[in-house]
Each structure stands twice: as structure tokens, then as C-alpha cells.
Motif scaffolding. Structure first.
Motif, PDB file in Angstrom:
ATOM      1  N   ILE A   1      41.957  -1.323 -47.296  1.00 42.64           N
ATOM      2  CA  ILE A   1      41.320  -0.519 -47.883  1.00 42.64           C
ATOM      3  C   ILE A   1      41.817   1.289 -47.940  1.00 42.64           C
ATOM      4  O   ILE A   1      41.975   1.427 -48.821  1.00 42.64           O
ATOM      5  CB  ILE A   1      40.245  -0.692 -47.206  1.00 42.64           C
ATOM      6  CG1 ILE A   1      38.772  -1.922 -47.909  1.00 42.64           C
ATOM      7  CG2 ILE A   1      38.695   0.497 -47.432  1.00 42.64           C
ATOM      8  CD1 ILE A   1      38.197  -1.545 -48.218  1.00 42.64           C
ATOM      9  N   HIS A   2      41.824   1.507 -46.295  1.00 43.08           N
ATOM     10  CA  HIS A   2      42.715   3.272 -46.342  1.00 43.08           C
ATOM     11  C   HIS A   2      43.668   3.001 -47.287  1.00 43.08           C
ATOM     12  O   HIS A   2      43.962   4.555 -47.527  1.00 43.08           O
ATOM     13  CB  HIS A   2      43.315   2.680 -44.645  1.00 43.08           C
ATOM     14  CG  HIS A   2      42.333   2.811 -43.903  1.00 43.08           C
ATOM     15  ND1 HIS A   2      42.520   2.035 -42.131  1.00 43.08           N
ATOM     16  CD2 HIS A   2      40.656   2.654 -43.935  1.00 43.08           C
ATOM     17  CE1 HIS A   2      41.039   1.388 -42.154  1.00 43.08           C
ATOM     18  NE2 HIS A   2      40.156   1.735 -42.798  1.00 43.08           N
TER      19      HIS A   2
ATOM     20  N   VAL B   1      42.075   3.332 -50.506  1.00 45.00           N
ATOM     21  CA  VAL B   1      41.312   5.045 -49.976  1.00 45.00           C
ATOM     22  C   VAL B   1      42.534   5.728 -50.957  1.00 45.00           C
ATOM     23  O   VAL B   1      42.072   7.197 -51.753  1.00 45.00           O
ATOM     24  CB  VAL B   1      40.771   5.374 -49.285  1.00 45.00           C
ATOM     25  CG1 VAL B   1      41.139   6.695 -48.789  1.00 45.00           C
ATOM     26  CG2 VAL B   1      39.500   4.611 -48.839  1.00 45.00           C
TER      27      VAL B   1
ATOM     28  N   PHE C   1      34.120   1.923 -51.423  1.00 45.93           N
ATOM     29  CA  PHE C   1      34.235   0.608 -51.375  1.00 45.93           C
ATOM     30  C   PHE C   1      33.262   0.014 -50.908  1.00 45.93           C
ATOM     31  O   PHE C   1      32.359   0.496 -49.677  1.00 45.93           O
ATOM     32  CB  PHE C   1      35.656   0.450 -50.498  1.00 45.93           C
ATOM     33  CG  PHE C   1      36.739   0.912 -50.720  1.00 45.93           C
ATOM     34  CD1 PHE C   1      37.499   0.343 -51.863  1.00 45.93           C
ATOM     35  CD2 PHE C   1      37.106   2.631 -50.976  1.00 45.93           C
ATOM     36  CE1 PHE C   1      38.763   0.620 -52.295  1.00 45.93           C
ATOM     37  CE2 PHE C   1      38.482   2.938 -51.166  1.00 45.93           C
ATOM     38  CZ  PHE C   1      39.227   1.606 -52.135  1.00 45.93           C
TER      39      PHE C   1
ATOM     40  N   GLU D   1      33.431  -2.425 -48.836  1.00 47.65           N
ATOM     41  CA  GLU D   1      33.623  -2.110 -46.804  1.00 47.65           C
ATOM     42  C   GLU D   1      33.794  -0.924 -45.896  1.00 47.65           C
ATOM     43  O   GLU D   1      33.609  -0.017 -46.920  1.00 47.65           O
ATOM     44  CB  GLU D   1      34.602  -3.109 -46.520  1.00 47.65           C
ATOM     45  CG  GLU D   1      34.986  -4.154 -47.246  1.00 47.65           C
ATOM     46  CD  GLU D   1      35.279  -4.727 -48.959  1.00 47.65           C
ATOM     47  OE1 GLU D   1      35.676  -3.508 -48.820  1.00 47.65           O
ATOM     48  OE2 GLU D   1      35.937  -5.625 -48.943  1.00 47.65           O
ATOM     49  N   PRO D   2      33.212  -1.180 -44.720  1.00 47.75           N
ATOM     50  CA  PRO D   2      33.276   0.316 -44.006  1.00 47.75           C
ATOM     51  C   PRO D   2      35.478   0.723 -44.220  1.00 47.75           C
ATOM     52  O   PRO D   2      35.649   0.124 -43.869  1.00 47.75           O
ATOM     53  CB  PRO D   2      33.499  -0.178 -42.303  1.00 47.75           C
ATOM     54  CG  PRO D   2      32.729  -1.651 -42.764  1.00 47.75           C
ATOM     55  CD  PRO D   2      33.021  -2.099 -44.036  1.00 47.75           C
ATOM     56  N   SER D   3      35.064   2.712 -44.509  1.00 48.85           N
ATOM     57  CA  SER D   3      36.507   2.564 -45.330  1.00 48.85           C
ATOM     58  C   SER D   3      36.723   3.982 -44.543  1.00 48.85           C
ATOM     59  O   SER D   3      37.848   3.972 -44.755  1.00 48.85           O
ATOM     60  CB  SER D   3      36.483   3.040 -47.217  1.00 48.85           C
ATOM     61  OG  SER D   3      35.227   3.553 -47.065  1.00 48.85           O
TER      62      SER D   3
END
Lengths: 263, 263, 249
Positions: free
Chosen positions: A156-157, A160, C82, C84-86
Motif C-alpha cells: 500500500i505504501h 500511495v 485505499f 486499508e489503512p495507508s
């Protein structure tokens, strides 16, 4: 705040008590054994004082032994970091390289540094021998931890940054590297511990008479068991201190993380 | 899908074989360039391997015998480390105060390298127990610390749920703590086995015996027969790698509910 | 909806994972400045849909174009909130929000101005120098939303962004989102499985079918903001959407 302080004092005094009990037990066992090879705590304290003031049979004090050993350990450890961290990052970013060269890399991991000593003696000279043996031991923990941590960066990071249009370089320097740093630091700490524990193995190479590992080897030849134990305890305590200092630094740097584990 | 995964596997295997050949080619090239009696070619190493396998070493001990003896010693030390390390780790994990109060004793001992114990072991122990003790030292701490940390890391939620149903302490330990720490205990056992195997050289430096893979290396080190030394090193590496792979396979088998088994 | 400029065209969109068909020939347009909701049953491929639209996953067949061009992160200004926690754990709230501007190379005074403005708008004032581990789940989600808005994106995708929030926080963030949207008039695709939320927020709702996901029907929500969930018109639209999705079972 107050209860925290109290808790610390409590833990400290419990530790003190267990240390005292341990020393008393040791006295007893030494008494009961009454062997010249089983040194009692008093003899070890005497041996330690001798090492601090006069030095060993050749007049080398414990500080000179330690200083030499630390230089060797940090050189080997430094070499392991310099090669292991970029290597781990590269192979983590391109996992196919690791997958395709596993057959060479993996067996090397399981060869103990001592087994390399004959090779080091034949192929290398002087200071580089020590550095090599310590490097062999400390390289793999750093390398494998770095590699593994790159593979486990939260996708996810990365996404981003990618959605915002980041270049590959930005993703590597601003997402992957910061995410892996705590693990790399952990790997470095484990490695430093292992390098330090390798000092006896490295100093078996012989040649020079200074070094804490050498002290143990010399003393054991002369059946000075008290000095052997002094050497062992010095290694153990210093290793423990290095580890604790490292943990403190880690906790400082990576404040954003919840916990730094002890292993 | 299945077919694709299979193809990917073969591809990786093929590349690994290729890497191996490339490595051997570079080694041979280096041999031609260096032209030193102490730098054997792969072919010479292979010849030495065959000789050791079929005829045995200078004392007519065959390679198989060496390996068998070493494995037997490792097994003893590793088993002792498991028998002591796992229950002790569980206990100290459950009663954190015990560990906190004896840290001052346990932690420095962790950092005393197994080799440094050799002089003491020679004096205090005899025969098979010497090997077992040295290997135990190496394998005990990873297993002990790994178990301890895994108990501390049990998700508190999983403990609170049965507690809210009025479960007894024993029930929680048996049905929640044990199953949830098991994968990590097995992982630390694997790490411990790896380290135990790495300690074989240290253990077999004790001397006295004639059989053992580490002893074989030491024998040839005295003769500066590099080809045989390298055979020993490679055998150690491959057996360590093999043991690790088998362990990973078993872990994956048992804990299919876990997503990843880390390297 | 006629007369509005088409922003994004989705044509014959298909996505397969091996033999598993997830997205099945989807066709629709998204208009400039529109608030579009996509609703569908859990596990129907909504997240896959988002990942394909943002091109985080390659598509198997079809095309998604924005102003006649394929979507490209480097050319188009796209943001994604997102599911989910991002939040990035090593960046403070302020640094985390600025990441998009940093990537796009916006100059420092402009970054400061925009980040301060969005922090105020999302009610994060006073928490600029906190790490994600020090703030609550709803604040983390607000950081993610602020981070997405601060780049003033041409397209904002939100994948069930409020799924993990409690009802009260959810209402307040929903209202904030509408407020921000009305002020900035960005194009938003909002993916959710909560029908009431969809009717409450959007101008238009796309109802998806069960896997493989296709579009079953389009529902227009022609109500002024702020909406009242007890308003008969609101209830009527919600019931219509509910009827459409009953068929899922």
C-alpha cells in the motif's frame, strides 16, 4: 511516572539479588569441587585485578586486548554492513537474482567461520584474515534481513506513492529504504553480536599476541582457568552492553515504531 | 495455473544450475590465473571428494563416517537445547518477572561464544558430553529467546476472549498460548539447528576424537591440503542448507494456516 | 447528465486472474466534476475495479481513457484513498499529506499553503507533527483523505474509505467530504457496499452484478445537499437501489 520509576528500582534490585545468589552458589560449587581448574569468584576477581593493573604473562593489560579485538570486530562488521546492506537491497528489489543464485548463496550461510580459518590462513595475510573471518560470520544476518525486509514492504505504501506519479527512484529512496531501515538496524544489531562472538574464532588464526580471544587461548594453554573465565566474562558483558546500547539507539531513531524486540 | 507454476519452478531450477556452472567456470579461471599450490581447481576438489568418500582420509576414516559422527553430535546438542530451551522459554514468557529479574545473568552468557567455553569444557566434562555441551550452548539461546518472545507476542485479544468465558489459566495456556506460539517455536528451532550445525567446527576443536567432519578439516589444515579442506567446507554448507530446507518444508506442511514462512 | 463534459471513458473493460474472470465487459462514462458511487456485494471485485482504473493492475482487455489518453500517473493527477489503512508510519501527519505534492515537485511555499488549508478543512489542526501510531483510526483515515485531496486531483478514487469508522465519525467525515467536493468540484469515484452511504453522497450510482462484475443498472440521485435520510425522495431512491441489489442473494 512514579510507579514506572518504582518498577525500575524493583527490577534492578531483583537482578542484584539473583546475581548475589549466583555468586554464592558458584563459591559453594568451587569449594565443593576443590579443583585447581575450577576457579572461585574470588580467584576470578583477583585475576581480573591482575589483568587490569599488571596484564598477562607478557604484560599486556585487558584494555589493550579489548582495544585490538574491538578494532578487528568493527572492521569485519563494517565490511559486512558495506556489502550486506546494498547487496540485500539489490537482491530484494530484484528477487529473481536471489532465486536464481540461491544454490550458491544458501550453502555458504551454513559454513561456520571457524571452517574458513584454514582458507583465511592460506589465502590472506595479517589484519585482513581477522576481518575476513568476522565478515563471513556477520555478513549473512545483515544480508538476509535486508533482503527479507525489502520483500515485506507494505505494498500500500508503495502504491500511495505510485498513484501520485512517483518515479522508481522516489519509491526506493522514500518508501522502501525508510520502511526497511528498522529491520536493517535490527539485522545490524544481531550481526554485531555475532561478529563479537566470533572474536575468539578469528583470533585462533594466531600470529599476534594481543586480543581478548587470544587471551583466552593463551591462558588455557597455561591452565590459568581464572584468566580464561575473566576473558569469557569480559566478552559476555561487553557483548551485552553493545547490544543494549544498540537497542537504545534504535528506539531513539525509530520512535515512530511501537516496539523494538530484544532479539 | 498449475502448469504455469511448474514451468516457473523448472525455469528457476535451470537458472540455478546455470549459476552453479558459471561459478565453477569462474573458479577454474581463477585457478589458472593464480596458479598457486594452495588454490585448487574444482576438479581437484572433486577428486579429493571421491577419494575421501571411497578410500577415506589419512587415517582411513571415510567421509560418510565423519558426517554420521558429526550429525550424531549435533543431534545430541540440539535435542538438549530443545528440551531445556522450549520449556524454559515458555515459563519465562509466561512469568515475565523471572526473566526480567535474572537478565543480568542470562544476557551476558548469551554473548559468550561457544568456542570460548572449550577450555572449561575440556577440564570439566568428558567424551560425548563435551560435544553436546558446546553445541547446546550455540543452539540454546536462539531457541530459548525465540520461545520467550513468541509467548510475549501472543495477541492479547486471543487471551481475553476465553477469559471472558471464564476459562482457567491452564485452559488458556493449553488452548491459546501453546498453539499460537508453536509456529514461532518451530522457526526458532530451525534457527537453533542452523547454529548448532555451525558450531560443529567449534565443538570438534576439542580434540581427542578422530572422526567428525570438523576434525577432518582440522586434520587436513595441518597438512595444508586445501582440496580436502574445501571438500569439508562444502559438505558442511550443503548439509546445513539441506537440514534448513527440510525444516522449512515441514513447517510449511504443519502450519498451512500461516501465510508465510520467512527465510 | 447530458450536456456535461465526459471526463473518463471506460470501454469494454475486462480483467482476469488466470481463468478467473473478475471484471466482465464494463462500459460507462464519468463526467467532469461528478460524484459517482459504485456499489456491489462484498467480494465482487470492487477493489480490483479500483486497481484497474488506477492502473495499479494491468487490464486484460478494453481501455480506460481520460481526455482521450490512457491513464498515466505521471501525466494525470490521480489520487486514491485505499480501503486499508495507508498512512506511512515513519512520516508525520504533515509529511504524509505533503507526499503527493513532493512527488509532483510543487514549490515549498505552495506546499505549505495547500497542506495548511487541507489540514484545517479536515480538522487535523494541532496534530501536524504526530506519527500515525499516535493518532486514532478515524484521524488516520482523514489523513489519507487529506493526502488525496491536497494534490487537487482530476480524478479521486475512494475504495470503501469509511468502512472501518464508527457511525458518528462516519457521518461527520461524509459531510466534510461533501463540503470539500462542493468547494473543489473534483471528479470522484466512490466505491462502497453501503447503499445508504451511496445515496447520501453521490450524484449517480452504478450498481454492479455479482462476480464476474458488470454493470447492472445506473441510478440518478437528483437531490440537493445536504440530504436528509428521512426525506421521502431519499427513501424512495434508497428502496430502488435496495430492490436492485436484493437479487444478489
Amino acid at each position: 511516572m512514579g510507579s514506572n520509576y518504582l518498577e525500575r528500582v524493583k527490577v534492578f534490585s531483583y537482578n542484584l539479588i539473583s546475581l548475589t545468589i549466583f555468586i554464592i552458589l558458584w563459591f559453594w560449587v568451587a569449594r565443593w569441587q576443590a579443583s585447581p581448574f575450577f576457579a572461585s569468584p574470588a580467584e576470578i576477581a583477583q585475576g581480573f585485578m591482575q589483568m587490569v593493573t599488571v596484564g598477562d604473562e607478557e604484560g599486556i593489560t585487558i584494555f589493550m586486548h579489548l582495544w585490538q579485538s574491538l578494532i578487528r570486530v568493527f572492521s569485519g562488521f563494517g565490511a559486512a554492513c558495506v556489502l550486506g546492506i546494498p547487496g540485500g537491497l539489490a537482491l530484494g528489489l530484484f528477487p529473481f537474482i536471489y532465486n536464481r543464485t540461491r544454490i550458491i548463496i544458501e550453502p555458504l550461510r551454513f559454513i561456520s567461520p571457524i571452517a574458513w580459518i584454514p582458507v583465511a590462513i592460506v589465502l590472506l595475510v595479517g589484519f585482513t584474515r581477522y576481518v575476513f573471518v568476522i565478515w563471513v560470520a556477520s555478513f549473512f544476518p545483515i544480508f538476509i534481513t535486508t533482503l527479507w525486509s525489502v520483500r515485506n514492504v507494505n505494498l500500500i505504501h508503495i502504491n500511495v506513492a505510485r498513484v501520485a506519479g512517483a518515479s522508481r527512484w522516489f519509491v526506493i529512496t522514500r518508501i522502501i529504504v525508510p520502511a526497511t531501515l528498522p529491520y536493517i538496524a535490527g539485522g545490524m544489531r544481531v550481526s554485531l553480536g555475532i561478529s563479537w562472538m566470533c572474536i575468539v574464532a578469528a583470533e585462533m588464526i594466531g600470529g599476534e599476541m594481543v586480543g581478548i580471544g587470544r587471551l583466552i587461548l593463551k591462558s588455557s594453554m597455561m591452565h590459568r582457568m581464572d584468566l580464561v573465565v575473566v576473558g569469557m566474562l569480559t566478552i559476555g558483558i561487553l557483548g551485552y552492553c553493545l547490544n543494549e546500547v544498540f537497542i537504545k539507539v534504535e528506539k531513539r531513531i525509530f520512535r515512530w515504531r511501537a516496539a523494538v524486540s530484544i532479539d | 495455473m498449475e502448469e504455469k507454476i511448474n514451468r516457473e519452478k523448472y525455469k528457476t531450477l535451470g537458472y540455478n544450475v546455470l549459476t552453479l556452472f558459471l561459478f565453477l567456470a569462474i573458479w577454474t579461471l581463477a585457478y589458472w590465473l593464480i596458479k598457486s599450490p594452495f588454490f585448487p581447481s574444482p576438479l581437484m576438489v572433486f577428486n579429493a571428494f571421491l577419494e575421501l568418500l571411497i578410500h577415506g582420509d589419512i587415517e582411513d576414516v571415510k567421509l560418510g563416517m565423519h558426517i554420521q559422527q558429526s550429525l550424531w553430535r549435533i543431534f545430541g546438542g540440539f535435542a538438549a537445547a530443545c528440551i531445556l530451551g522450549i520449556p524454559l522459554g515458555l515459563l519465562m514468557g509466561l512469568y515475565g518477572r523471572v526473566y526480567d529479574s535474572t537478565k543480568v545473568l542470562i544476557e551476558p552468557i548469551r554473548f559468550i561464544p561457544p568456542v570460548a567455553w572449550i577450555p572449561l569444557v575440556i577440564v570439566l566434562l568428558v567424551g560425548y558430553f563435551r560435544f553436546v555441551f558446546i553445541i547446546w550452548l550455540g543452539a540454546f539461546f536462539p531457541i530459548f529467546i525465540g520461545t520467550l518472545l513468541s509467548v510475549r507476542g501472543v495477541n492479547p485479544l486471543h487471551i481475553e476472549v476465553p477469559k471472558s468465558f471464564g476459562a482457567s489459566r491452564f485452559y488458556i495456556i493449553r488452548n491459546i498460548v501453546l498453539p499460537s506460539v508453536l509456529p514461532e517455536v518451530l522457526t526458532s528451532m530451525r534457527v537453533g539447528l542452523g547454529i548448532a550445525w555451525e558450531c560443529i567446527m567449534a565443538a570438534e576443536m576439542i580434540g581427542g576424537e578422530r572422526v567428525g567432519i570438523g576434525i577432518m578439516i582440522l586434520k587436513y589444515a595441518q597438512l595444508i591440503r586445501m582440496d580436502a579442506i574445501i571438500v569439508g567446507i562444502i559438505v558442511i554448507g550443503i548439509i546445513g542448507f539441506g537440514l534448513n530446507e527440510i525444516f522449512i518444508f515441514v513447517e510449511k506442511r504443519i502450519f498451512r494456516w500461516k501465510e508465510v514462512v520467512s527465510i | 447528465m447530458s450536456g456535461r463534459k465526459v471526463k473518463i471513458e471506460v470501454r469494454d473493460l475486462c480483467k482476469c486472474f488466470g481463468d478467473l474472470e473478475v471484471l466482465n465487459h464494463m462500459n460507462f462514462d464519468i463526467y467532469e466534476g461528478e460524484f459517482l458511487c459504485v456499489v456491489g456485494p462484498t467480494g465482487c471485485g470492487k477493489t480490483t475495479f479500483c486497481n484497474v482504473v488506477t492502473r495499479l493492475l494491468p487490464l486484460t482487455q478494453g481501455a480506460i481513457t481520460m481526455g482521450g489518453e490512457e491513464i498515466d500517473f505521471k501525466k494525470h493527477n490521480v489520487s486514491f484513498v485505499f480501503q486499508e489503512p495507508s498512512c506511512i508510519p515513519w512520516r508525520t501527519v504533515w509529511d504524509d499529506i505533503k507526499i503527493g505534492l513532493q512527488i509532483k515537485g510543487v514549490n515549498k511555499t505552495e506546499v505549505r499553503r495547500r497542506v495548511n488549508a487541507i489540514i484545517e478543512l479536515t480538522g487535523l489542526t494541532g496534530f501536524e507533527h504526530f506519527y500515525p501510531s499516535q493518532i486514532s483510526a478515524s484521524m488516520k483515515q482523514r489523513v489519507a483523505i487529506a493526502r488525496a485531496f491536497v494534490t487537487e486531483p482530476d480524478l479521486l478514487l475512494m475504495d470503501e474509505p469509511f468502512g472501518q469508522l464508527d457511525t458518528r465519525t462516519r457521518f461527520s467525515i461524509e459531510n466534510q467530504l461533501i463540503e470539500i467536493w462542493q468547494k473543489t468540484k473534483r471528479t470522484i469515484i466512490f466505491v462502497t457496499h453501503n447503499l445508504e452511504e451511496a445515496v447520501y453522497l453521490s450524484e449517480r450510482i452504478l450498481v454492479c452484478t455479482q462476480k464476474p462484475t458488470g454493470i447492472k443498472e445506473e441510478v440518478l440521485v437528483d437531490l440537493p445537499h445536504p440530504r436528509d435520510i428521512t426525506d421521502p425522495k431519499f427513501v424512495e431512491i434508497r428502496n430502488r437501489v435496495t430492490d436492485l441489489v436484493k437479487w444478489w442473494e
